[in-house]
Design an enzyme around this catalytic site. Structure first.
Site, PDB file in Angstrom:
ATOM      1  N   GLY A 100     -12.293  13.564   5.528  1.00 43.33           N
ATOM      2  CA  GLY A 100     -11.345  13.265   6.593  1.00 43.33           C
ATOM      3  C   GLY A 100     -10.393  14.394   6.949  1.00 43.33           C
ATOM      4  O   GLY A 100     -10.079  14.587   8.125  1.00 43.33           O
TER       5      GLY A 100
ATOM      6  N   GLU B 228     -21.953  32.646 -14.219  1.00 43.30           N
ATOM      7  CA  GLU B 228     -23.344  32.695 -13.781  1.00 43.30           C
ATOM      8  C   GLU B 228     -23.802  31.359 -13.197  1.00 43.30           C
ATOM      9  O   GLU B 228     -24.466  31.333 -12.172  1.00 43.30           O
ATOM     10  CB  GLU B 228     -24.199  33.066 -15.013  1.00 43.30           C
ATOM     11  CG  GLU B 228     -25.449  33.795 -14.724  1.00 43.30           C
ATOM     12  CD  GLU B 228     -25.310  34.902 -13.686  1.00 43.30           C
ATOM     13  OE1 GLU B 228     -25.973  34.753 -12.651  1.00 43.30           O
ATOM     14  OE2 GLU B 228     -24.552  35.880 -13.895  1.00 43.30           O
TER      15      GLU B 228
ATOM     16  N   GLU C 152     -20.812  31.282  -9.265  1.00 45.52           N
ATOM     17  CA  GLU C 152     -21.646  31.923  -8.249  1.00 45.52           C
ATOM     18  C   GLU C 152     -22.387  30.920  -7.373  1.00 45.52           C
ATOM     19  O   GLU C 152     -22.924  31.280  -6.324  1.00 45.52           O
ATOM     20  CB  GLU C 152     -22.644  32.890  -8.904  1.00 45.52           C
ATOM     21  CG  GLU C 152     -21.964  34.158  -9.372  1.00 45.52           C
ATOM     22  CD  GLU C 152     -22.968  35.254  -9.725  1.00 45.52           C
ATOM     23  OE1 GLU C 152     -24.003  35.368  -9.041  1.00 45.52           O
ATOM     24  OE2 GLU C 152     -22.713  35.982 -10.695  1.00 45.52           O
TER      25      GLU C 152
ATOM     26  N   GLU D 182     -26.674  12.175  -2.541  1.00 42.86           N
ATOM     27  CA  GLU D 182     -25.588  12.351  -3.515  1.00 42.86           C
ATOM     28  C   GLU D 182     -26.066  12.179  -4.951  1.00 42.86           C
ATOM     29  O   GLU D 182     -25.521  12.781  -5.867  1.00 42.86           O
ATOM     30  CB  GLU D 182     -24.387  11.452  -3.188  1.00 42.86           C
ATOM     31  CG  GLU D 182     -24.614   9.969  -3.303  1.00 42.86           C
ATOM     32  CD  GLU D 182     -23.630   9.133  -2.479  1.00 42.86           C
ATOM     33  OE1 GLU D 182     -22.958   9.691  -1.595  1.00 42.86           O
ATOM     34  OE2 GLU D 182     -23.538   7.912  -2.716  1.00 42.86           O
TER      35      GLU D 182
ATOM     36  N   HIS E 295     -19.980   4.251   6.971  1.00 37.93           N
ATOM     37  CA  HIS E 295     -21.072   4.315   5.996  1.00 37.93           C
ATOM     38  C   HIS E 295     -21.750   2.949   6.012  1.00 37.93           C
ATOM     39  O   HIS E 295     -21.085   1.934   6.204  1.00 37.93           O
ATOM     40  CB  HIS E 295     -20.497   4.636   4.609  1.00 37.93           C
ATOM     41  CG  HIS E 295     -21.515   4.685   3.499  1.00 37.93           C
ATOM     42  ND1 HIS E 295     -22.770   5.236   3.658  1.00 37.93           N
ATOM     43  CD2 HIS E 295     -21.462   4.251   2.219  1.00 37.93           C
ATOM     44  CE1 HIS E 295     -23.435   5.145   2.509  1.00 37.93           C
ATOM     45  NE2 HIS E 295     -22.666   4.536   1.623  1.00 37.93           N
TER      46      HIS E 295
ATOM     47  N   GLN F  29     -14.672  -3.283   0.618  1.00 33.75           N
ATOM     48  CA  GLN F  29     -14.932  -3.762   1.980  1.00 33.75           C
ATOM     49  C   GLN F  29     -15.353  -5.232   2.056  1.00 33.75           C
ATOM     50  O   GLN F  29     -14.854  -5.966   2.927  1.00 33.75           O
ATOM     51  CB  GLN F  29     -15.978  -2.872   2.667  1.00 33.75           C
ATOM     52  CG  GLN F  29     -15.406  -1.523   3.093  1.00 33.75           C
ATOM     53  CD  GLN F  29     -16.415  -0.639   3.799  1.00 33.75           C
ATOM     54  OE1 GLN F  29     -17.501  -1.076   4.172  1.00 33.75           O
ATOM     55  NE2 GLN F  29     -16.053   0.618   3.993  1.00 33.75           N
TER      56      GLN F  29
ATOM     57  N   SER G  79       0.822  -1.217   0.000  1.00 31.12           N
ATOM     58  CA  SER G  79       0.000   0.000   0.000  1.00 31.12           C
ATOM     59  C   SER G  79       0.858   1.270   0.000  1.00 31.12           C
ATOM     60  O   SER G  79       1.814   1.394   0.777  1.00 31.12           O
ATOM     61  CB  SER G  79      -0.907  -0.003   1.234  1.00 31.12           C
ATOM     62  OG  SER G  79      -1.486   1.276   1.386  1.00 31.12           O
TER      63      SER G  79
ATOM     64  N   SER H 251      -0.091   3.971   1.110  1.00 30.81           N
ATOM     65  CA  SER H 251      -0.400   4.728   2.324  1.00 30.81           C
ATOM     66  C   SER H 251       0.485   4.350   3.514  1.00 30.81           C
ATOM     67  O   SER H 251       0.491   5.043   4.528  1.00 30.81           O
ATOM     68  CB  SER H 251      -1.867   4.497   2.728  1.00 30.81           C
ATOM     69  OG  SER H 251      -2.734   4.783   1.663  1.00 30.81           O
TER      70      SER H 251
ATOM     71  N   SER I 131     -30.634  40.546  -4.508  1.00 38.11           N
ATOM     72  CA  SER I 131     -31.509  41.693  -4.782  1.00 38.11           C
ATOM     73  C   SER I 131     -32.973  41.250  -4.767  1.00 38.11           C
ATOM     74  O   SER I 131     -33.280  40.067  -4.912  1.00 38.11           O
ATOM     75  CB  SER I 131     -31.175  42.266  -6.159  1.00 38.11           C
ATOM     76  OG  SER I 131     -31.585  41.349  -7.166  1.00 38.11           O
TER      77      SER I 131
END
Ligand code: NAD
Ligand code: MG
Length: 349
Positions: A139, A232, A236, A200, A113, A91, A56, A58, A257
Site C-alpha cells: 500500500g 553470498e 547479494e 508466495e 485478494h 474478513q 482501532s 488506525s 561474469s
C-alpha cells in the site's frame, strides 16, 4: 498485439471516472492497502468513508488524513461500494457482522485478494456485484506512486455481475487509486487466488527464504564464516533480483561474469531439480484442491499454534542474528531510501 501475452490490459482511457465519482465507497480497514485506497479515492473526488472498530489504533491516522471514520457497519450502510481491506483472516467475521446486514441490491463488494470469495468463506447474495482490484504492490507504494502522478500495476476481476456494470465500476475504482495509469490486467478470482498463494509459497516467500537459508547453512556447515555466507547467499540476492526486475533474467546473465553465467547455467537445475519441480506441483495441487485453504482456516480457528511456533523458529535462525549485526556495521548505498520506506511502513500500522 503481442505474440506471447493473452491477458487484456486496461489503461486510463479505458476507465470512465463517472462510474465511481458519484458513489460512496466504504474502505474497511486502514492498513497497508486501506490507507492507500482511501486517500487515493478521496483525492480523485470519490466520497470515502473509512470503516474501523471503535477501539482501532488506525482511527487516529485516518482522521489525521482528513477522512470520515465510522464503524465498519455504519460505513457499509452508507456505501454503494464496500472495499474489504481488513486482513483476509478476519474478513469472514467482518462480512457476517458488519457488511452483510447492510448490503442492498446493486451494491458492490470490492476485494484486493480473492481468498475468501474463491474458497467460499464469504458467500455474497446474488443481487450485488463482486469485484477485485488488486494492486500488485504494498500500500505505501500505491499511495506514493499516486502522489507522484505515477501508477501502480494491478489486477481486475469480476466474480459476480448483478448490475451489468461491475467491470466498468471496477475499472473506475482502479483509475481512482492510480492503477490504470500503469496498467490493469484482467484475471479471475480463481486465477488471482491460486497464483498468488502458489507464488508466495513456492517461489517468493517460502521458496526464496528456504533457498537462502539452505545455501547459508551449506557454507557455514562446511566451515566458512557466517559473514561470507550471509553476503553470498542473502545480501547479494537483492542485486541479482534487481537486475532481473529491470531487464529480465537475460540482463542478470549479461551483468555477471562469464564464470558466474556458465556455473549458474550448468548448476542451477542441479539444485532446483525435477524433485523440486514435483514438490512445486504438489504445493500447487494443495492450493487448487483447497487443502491449503482448509489448513490455514483451521489453524486460525485454533488460535494459530503452528504458525506461532514456526514464526519464532524462523526468527531464531542464526542468519537473522548474523544479518542484524552485519547490517549495523556497513553503510548501505540505499540507506536513505530504506529508512524512508521503513518510516512509511510503520506509519501505516
Ligand atoms: P493490513 O493488515 O495492513 O491492515 C488491516 C487493517 O484492518 C488495519 O487497519 C486494522 O486495524 C484493520 N482491522 C483488523 N481487524 C479488523 C476488524 N476485525 N474489523 C475492522 N478492521 C480491522 O491489511 P492489508 O495487507 O492492507 O490487506 C488488506 C487486503 O489487501 C487483503 O485482502 C490482502 O490480501 C490484500 N492485499 C494486500 C497487499 C499488501 O501488500 N499488503 C497487496 C495486495 C493485496
Ligand atoms: Mg449500502
Amino acid at each position: 498485439m503481442s505474440d506471447h501475452l493473452d491477458a487484456t490490459i486496461y489503461y486510463d482511457d479505458d476507465a470512465n471516472s463517472s462510474q465511481i465519482i458519484d458513489k460512496t465507497v466504504a474502505v474497511l480497514g486502514y492498513g497497508s492497502q486501506g490507507h492507500a485506497h482511501a486517500q487515493n479515492l478521496a483525492d480523485s473526488g470519490v466520497d470515502v468513508v473509512v470503516g474501523l472498530r471503535e477501539d482501532s489504533a488506525s482511527r487516529k491516522a485516518a482522521e489525521a488524513d482528513g477522512l470520515q471514520v465510522e464503524t465498519p457497519a455504519v460505513a457499509a450502510e452508507a456505501a454503494d461500494v464496500v472495499s474489504v481491506l481488513v486482513p483476509d483472516t478476519v474478513q469472514p467475521d467482518v462480512y457476517e457482522n458488519a457488511i452483510e446486514p447492510n448490503l442492498e441490491a446493486g451494491d458492490t463488494l470490492q476485494f484486493a485478494h480473492g481468498f475468501n470469495i474463491h474458497y467460499n468463506q464469504i458467500q455474497p447474495p446474488e443481487d450485488v456485484d463482486v469485484t477485485m482490484i488488486a494492486p500488485k504492490s504494498p500500500g505505501h507504494l500505491v499511495r506514493r506512486n499516486y502522489e507522484h502522478s505515477e501508477g501502480t500495476p494491478g489486477l481486475l476481476a469480476v466474480y459476480q455481475d448483478a448490475t451489468g456494470n461491475a467491470k466498468a465500476e471496477a475499472l473506475a475504482y482502479a483509475k481512482a487509486i492510480g492503477c490504470t495509469r500503469a496498467g490493469v490486467v484482467e484475471t479471475s478470482f480463481q486465477e488471482e487466488t491460486e497464483t498468488d498463494l502458489f507464488g508466495e509459497q513456492a517461489v517468493l516467500c517460502g521458496g526464496i527464504a528456504e533457498l537462502i537459508k539452505q545455501g547459508y547453512e551449506t557454507l557455514v556447515d562446511a566451515g566458512y564464516s557466517p559473514e561470507m555466507a550471509y553476503f553470498e547467499c542473502l545480501n547479494e540476492m537483492k542485486l541479482i533480483v534487481d537486475l532481473m526486475y529491470e531487464g529480465g533474467i537475460g540482463d542478470m546473465w549479461d551483468s555477471v561474469s562469464d564464470t558466474a553465467e556458465y556455473g549458474g547455467l550448468t548448476k542451477g537445475d542441479v539444485v532446483i531439480d525435477d524433485h523440486a519441480r514435483e514438490n512445486m506441483e504438489e504445493v500447487l495441487e494443495g492450493v487448487q484442491d483447497g487443502t491449503f485453504a482448509r489448513e490455514w482456516i483451521a489453524e486460525n480457528q485454533a488460535g494459530r499454534p503452528s504458525y506461532t511456533q514456526l514464526k519464532a523458529a524462523e526468527r531464531n535462525h542464526e542468519i537473522e542474528a548474523v544479518g542484524e549485526e552485519l547490517r549495523g556495521l556497513f553503510a548501505w548505498a540505499d540507506e536513505e531510501e530504506t529508512a524512508e520506506e521503513k518510516a512509511e511502513v510503520s506509519a501505516d500500522d
